[in-house]
Design a protein around this motif. Structure first.
Motif, PDB file in Angstrom:
ATOM      1  N   ASP A 102       0.736  -1.320   0.038  1.00 46.76           N
ATOM      2  CA  ASP A 102      -0.004  -0.067   0.043  1.00 46.76           C
ATOM      3  C   ASP A 102       0.717   1.223   0.064  1.00 46.76           C
ATOM      4  O   ASP A 102       0.227   2.162  -0.021  1.00 46.76           O
ATOM      5  CB  ASP A 102      -0.823   0.048   1.169  1.00 46.76           C
ATOM      6  CG  ASP A 102      -0.389   0.012   2.492  1.00 46.76           C
ATOM      7  OD1 ASP A 102       1.013  -0.278   2.448  1.00 46.76           O
ATOM      8  OD2 ASP A 102      -0.958   0.216   3.487  1.00 46.76           O
ATOM      9  N   ARG A 103       2.045   1.309  -0.221  1.00 48.15           N
ATOM     10  CA  ARG A 103       3.107   2.246  -0.507  1.00 48.15           C
ATOM     11  C   ARG A 103       3.837   2.351  -1.872  1.00 48.15           C
ATOM     12  O   ARG A 103       3.845   1.289  -2.378  1.00 48.15           O
ATOM     13  CB  ARG A 103       3.987   2.166   0.690  1.00 48.15           C
ATOM     14  CG  ARG A 103       3.692   2.222   1.902  1.00 48.15           C
ATOM     15  CD  ARG A 103       3.596   3.715   2.328  1.00 48.15           C
ATOM     16  NE  ARG A 103       3.092   3.653   3.796  1.00 48.15           N
ATOM     17  CZ  ARG A 103       2.412   4.842   4.517  1.00 48.15           C
ATOM     18  NH1 ARG A 103       2.013   5.790   3.612  1.00 48.15           N
ATOM     19  NH2 ARG A 103       1.969   4.764   5.720  1.00 48.15           N
ATOM     20  N   THR A 104       4.160   3.458  -2.246  1.00 47.49           N
ATOM     21  CA  THR A 104       5.077   3.579  -3.214  1.00 47.49           C
ATOM     22  C   THR A 104       6.534   4.010  -2.810  1.00 47.49           C
ATOM     23  O   THR A 104       6.668   4.764  -1.827  1.00 47.49           O
ATOM     24  CB  THR A 104       4.702   4.952  -4.030  1.00 47.49           C
ATOM     25  OG1 THR A 104       3.264   4.897  -4.564  1.00 47.49           O
ATOM     26  CG2 THR A 104       5.486   5.200  -5.230  1.00 47.49           C
TER      27      THR A 104
ATOM     28  N   LYS B 150      -1.563   5.420  -3.572  1.00 45.10           N
ATOM     29  CA  LYS B 150      -0.572   4.787  -2.452  1.00 45.10           C
ATOM     30  C   LYS B 150       0.677   5.868  -2.358  1.00 45.10           C
ATOM     31  O   LYS B 150       1.334   6.040  -3.044  1.00 45.10           O
ATOM     32  CB  LYS B 150       0.112   3.557  -3.137  1.00 45.10           C
ATOM     33  CG  LYS B 150      -0.753   2.700  -3.644  1.00 45.10           C
ATOM     34  CD  LYS B 150      -0.097   1.120  -4.124  1.00 45.10           C
ATOM     35  CE  LYS B 150       1.310   1.225  -5.008  1.00 45.10           C
ATOM     36  NZ  LYS B 150       1.736  -0.158  -5.382  1.00 45.10           N
TER      37      LYS B 150
ATOM     38  N   TRP C 101       3.746   7.483  -0.905  1.00 48.12           N
ATOM     39  CA  TRP C 101       5.043   7.353  -1.040  1.00 48.12           C
ATOM     40  C   TRP C 101       5.581   6.720   0.671  1.00 48.12           C
ATOM     41  O   TRP C 101       5.063   7.299   1.515  1.00 48.12           O
ATOM     42  CB  TRP C 101       6.142   8.846  -1.134  1.00 48.12           C
ATOM     43  CG  TRP C 101       5.947   9.224  -2.681  1.00 48.12           C
ATOM     44  CD1 TRP C 101       5.023   9.051  -3.663  1.00 48.12           C
ATOM     45  CD2 TRP C 101       6.950  10.371  -3.182  1.00 48.12           C
ATOM     46  NE1 TRP C 101       5.473   9.581  -4.634  1.00 48.12           N
ATOM     47  CE2 TRP C 101       6.494  10.332  -4.328  1.00 48.12           C
ATOM     48  CE3 TRP C 101       7.884  10.928  -2.499  1.00 48.12           C
ATOM     49  CZ2 TRP C 101       7.058  11.425  -5.156  1.00 48.12           C
ATOM     50  CZ3 TRP C 101       8.438  12.080  -3.145  1.00 48.12           C
ATOM     51  CH2 TRP C 101       8.111  12.120  -4.835  1.00 48.12           C
ATOM     52  N   ALA C 102       6.543   5.939   0.409  1.00 48.00           N
ATOM     53  CA  ALA C 102       7.154   5.470   1.686  1.00 48.00           C
ATOM     54  C   ALA C 102       8.190   6.739   2.151  1.00 48.00           C
ATOM     55  O   ALA C 102       9.431   6.290   2.311  1.00 48.00           O
ATOM     56  CB  ALA C 102       7.926   4.360   1.459  1.00 48.00           C
TER      57      ALA C 102
END
Length: 152
Positions: free
Chosen positions: A4-6, A80, A82-83
């Motif tokens: 669920d992250r980019t 999603k 960004w991390a």
């Protein structure tokens, strides 16, 4: 890794993300200025009319706050986020005044991607630009930040 992250590995140089359009609310703009930046050209219509701005303008802090709101949208590729591990360098320019009623949107353009020597993350350079309804850039920020990589 969370799907669920980019991550850093998902980003590409030249990629542009765009936010929705936000209309500057006069009362919110004035409330911010009264509380945090009470220069006459931010809070006093009559005094502001006599300045080179020719009327009330938003505080720089308020403008930056709007960029945060819209930036959360641009940094959510395909829904999603960004991390993002944090930013550590900003080069900011106020290019045009922001006024009540302006319609603003934001673009983030990735300009450089460099994997970190420490691994598990990468350095992302991107240009954030806030545009008004006339297609003018009112705020630009060159940002350097860290984004987690999939091998984190």
């Amino acid at each position: 890794m969370s799907a669920d992250r980019t991550f850093f590995d998902d980003l590409a140089v030249g990629e542009v993300q765009r936010s929705r359009t936000l209309t500057v609310d006069r009362e919110a703009m004035l409330d911010y200025a009264r509380r945090y930046d009470p220069w006459d050209f931010h809070v006093d219509e009559e005094a502001a009319a006599k300045t080179h701005f020719g009327g009330l303008i938003a505080s720089g802090g308020y403008t930056i706050s709007l960029s945060y709101i819209l930036g959360h949208e641009t940094m959510a590729k395909a829904g999603k986020p960004w991390a993002f591990l944090g930013g550590f360098d900003w080069q900011l320019k106020f290019q045009k005044p922001v006024r009540a009623g302006d319609s603003l949107h934001l673009t983030d353009t990735i300009t450089e991607l460099t994997p970190s020597r420490k691994g598990g993350r990468g350095i992302v350079k991107f240009r954030r630009e806030m545009w008004n309804q006339d297609g003018e850039v009112v705020l630009s920020i060159d940002i350097v930040g860290l984004v987690a990589a999939t091998d984190a």
